[in-house]
Design an enzyme around this catalytic site. Structure first.
Site, PDB file in Angstrom:
ATOM      1  N   GLY A  16      47.159  53.293  62.843  1.00 29.18           N
ATOM      2  CA  GLY A  16      48.482  52.668  62.837  1.00 29.18           C
ATOM      3  C   GLY A  16      48.973  52.239  64.197  1.00 29.18           C
ATOM      4  N   GLY A  18      49.269  49.213  65.204  1.00 33.68           N
ATOM      5  CA  GLY A  18      50.191  48.090  65.014  1.00 33.68           C
ATOM      6  C   GLY A  18      51.581  48.560  64.645  1.00 33.68           C
ATOM      7  N   VAL A 240      55.113  60.006  57.659  1.00 30.08           N
ATOM      8  CA  VAL A 240      56.463  59.900  57.103  1.00 30.08           C
ATOM      9  C   VAL A 240      56.390  59.202  55.755  1.00 30.08           C
ATOM     10  CG1 VAL A 240      57.667  59.937  59.324  1.00 30.08           C
ATOM     11  CG2 VAL A 240      56.834  57.754  58.408  1.00 30.08           C
ATOM     12  N   CYS A 380      51.629  30.595  45.881  1.00 28.51           N
ATOM     13  CA  CYS A 380      50.462  29.807  46.284  1.00 28.51           C
ATOM     14  C   CYS A 380      49.501  29.663  45.097  1.00 28.51           C
ATOM     15  CB  CYS A 380      49.783  30.445  47.498  1.00 28.51           C
ATOM     16  SG  CYS A 380      48.622  29.347  48.354  1.00 28.51           S
ATOM     17  N   HIS A 514      54.201  30.742  51.254  1.00 26.74           N
ATOM     18  CA  HIS A 514      54.152  32.205  51.275  1.00 26.74           C
ATOM     19  C   HIS A 514      55.468  32.771  51.823  1.00 26.74           C
ATOM     20  CE1 HIS A 514      49.852  32.901  50.327  1.00 26.74           C
ATOM     21  NE2 HIS A 514      49.714  31.671  50.801  1.00 26.74           N
ATOM     22  N   GLU A 516      56.706  35.645  51.538  1.00 30.94           N
ATOM     23  CA  GLU A 516      56.613  37.038  51.996  1.00 30.94           C
ATOM     24  C   GLU A 516      56.444  37.140  53.509  1.00 30.94           C
ATOM     25  OE1 GLU A 516      52.272  35.983  50.832  1.00 30.94           O
ATOM     26  OE2 GLU A 516      54.329  35.411  50.287  1.00 30.94           O
TER      27      GLU A 516
END
Length: 542
Positions: A16, A18, A240, A380, A514, A516
């Protein structure tokens, strides 16, 4: 002075980095600083655009049309700062640029070497364009010890010497595994990882330690001693419940305070984390729950739909509900009746994708949503399958299909050969290169006044990000509209379809772009907010 924070990883991949980078950027933002996040990827592909989702996960697309690593999606969602093609680079792109220059003779006959030519190119990428930015956070992909990452580690080692004293720090993300038979967390893998970093000249200033439980004081002391960092710089990064809890959790562990201390900044403003606490409270205290079926072809790897799942979460936040995802491999519907799989859901979403595998299953999911009046969202490829379904089921075009799957008598969806990008004509040819040749990035669209989608956007002019090579054939528009499918959105010149909907359906919308990619926890995309609101209404009927 612009300061640089380099985030490296050790022990194992997929820890993780990023997300840690994005959360740290959000914490510095909360203190009033201006941040920029960048990603260095050591693989040899020029970009991830031609890679299978099973290889790399989602391809995130920026406004300027770059196909980038999915971590840039985290950066945008956590900081709200739009990323660009200048925020992600790969070994392949660096070598391509260097070889191009060498062929032109730009190096005046010099021998091209990893040091200094490759490392200089990496440094130039990291350091350019940062005027007015307080902190630049640079994530190095992969794990320390990977052979392909060595030029990147060497470059960031050199940067510390090139910059003024106190302008650069290193944060190392590692794993503390718990060994059940021993009943304890083990620090040795982290010690070895830091030793590997130090062997190439990098001394981490901060250790960010992933674990599934609290790190005892003795283990913190041991890590500080053997890794040569302050004990306060050993930061616990425990698992978490939601990724949107990470900034708060990291702040409570002192990550942002330790970062500022490493730079010698003692009088930093206190962070305003009120909006993060509000998001966390909404997620953990929902007023209800809806179930959304995602009918796709990469459901075995959730990272293939990372931005999509987060956008659905944002839609849930906007409506104060928990969004439960039911992942369904579309090929199942090619043998089974979709009804038993879909009767319990409150919304059906068919996402983007490529290729024929699973396409007929997606079409059956569209039929179920249309006939049963279940909210449907086609993105799409999902819009293209909705149009093919309408052509077959309503307009009587039994052979309706896409040329993406081969030659067809009724090319309802076909290869795009040209389109306008601003004032320039973009052209493509059958059989050309695949990399970087799609319709990529932000394009304007015009929406029909009074349509459902225009009402959702509260506008008839929008800009959304695209990533597609095939387009619905507008020569079928009249026959489809005669049967109730309305083409409510087109490119400004009216030549390319952008959205479709059914006026007699509670919520049935397909979009060629897209959405999102532009959704944020604090600014949920209006289409996802509306889709989840429709799912809430559907939940009262089921």
């Amino acid at each position: 002075m612009t300061r640089y924070i380099f985030i490296t990883g050790g022990v194992v991949s997929s820890l993780g980095k990023g997300l840690a980078s994005a959360a740290l950027g959000a914490l510095l933002q909360a203190r009033g600083y201006k941040v920029r996040l960048r990603k260095l990827d050591p693989y040899l592909n020029v970009d991830p655009g031609t890679m299978s989702p099973y290889e790399h996960g989602e391809v995130f697309v920026t406004d300027d049309g770059a196909e980038t690593d999915l971590d840039l999606g985290h950066y945008e969602r956590f900081t709200g700062r739009p990323a660009s093609k200048d925020d992600n680079i790969t070994t392949g792109r660096i070598y391509l640029d260097i070889i191009t220059k060498e062929r032109r003779g730009d190096y005046l006959g010099a021998t091209i070497q990893v040091i200094p030519h490759v490392t200089n190119a990496i440094k130039d990428f990291v350091l350019k364009g940062n005027d007015g930015v307080d902190f630049v956070l640079v994530e190095i992909g992969g794990t320390v010890g990977d052979i392909e990452g060595l030029p990147f580690f060497e470059a960031i080692r050199q940067i510390k010497s090139d910059l003024p004293r106190g302008a650069c720090i290193y944060t190392h993300l590692t794993l503390l595994p718990f060994i059940p038979s021993a009943g304890e967390l083990k620090t040795k893998p982290t010690q070895h990882s830091v030793a590997e970093l130090r062997s190439i000249g990098i001394q981490p200033d901060i250790l960010l330690c992933r674990s599934d439980r609290e790190i005892p004081k003795e283990e913190r002391r041991k890590l500080a001693l053997f890794c040569n960092v302050r004990e306060t710089a050993v930061i616990e990064a425990r698992d978490v419940a939601s990724i949107y809890d990470v900034p708060i959790a990291y702040h409570e562990q002192g990550l942002d305070t330790e970062v500022l201390a490493a730079f010698g900044i003692e009088d930093a403003p206190k962070p305003d984390l009120s909006r993060w606490r509000k998001i966390s409270q909404t997620i953990h205290n929902p007023e209800g729950e809806v179930t959304i079926a995602i009918v796709g072809k990469y459901t075995g790897l959730k990272d293939a739909y990372k931005s999509l799942t987060e956008a659905l979460t944002h839609g849930g936040i906007a409506n104060g509900v928990k969004v439960k995802l039911d992942w369904i491999e579309s090929e199942i519907f090619e043998q089974d009746d979709p009804a038993p799989h879909l009767e319990h859901v409150h919304g059906i979403l068919v996402p983007g994708g490529f290729g024929q595998r699973g396409a007929e299953g997606k079409i059956k999911a569209v039929t179920f949503a249309r006939e049963r009046k279940v909210p449907y969202f086609g993105i799409c490829f999902g819009m293209q399958m909705a149009v093919i379904e309408g052509a077959r089921s309503l307009a009587g075009i039994k052979n309706a299909n896409s040329t993406e799957f081969g030659a067809t008598k009724e090319p309802v969806v076909g290869l795009m050969t040209e389109w306008m990008k601003g004032n320039e004509l973009e052209q493509r040819a059958q059989g050309g290169d695949l990399g970087g040749t799609m319709r990529l990035g932000a394009y304007q669209a015009t929406l029909k006044s009074g349509s459902k989608i225009a009402d959702i956007y509260h506008s008839t002019s929008i800009s959304e990000r695209h990533r597609h090579r095939y387009e619905v054939n507008m020569s079928y528009r009249e026959r489809l509209e005669d049967k109730g499918m309305v083409f409510c959105g087109t490119s400004p010149d009216g030549l390319l379809p952008e959205t479709i909907e059914y006026a007699d359906h509670p919520w049935f919308i397909g979009v060629q772009y897209h959405p999102e990619l532009k959704s944020r926890p604090f600014e949920p995309h209006p289409l996802f907010s509306s889709f989840i609101a429709a799912a809430v209404e559907q939940s009262r009927l089921v």
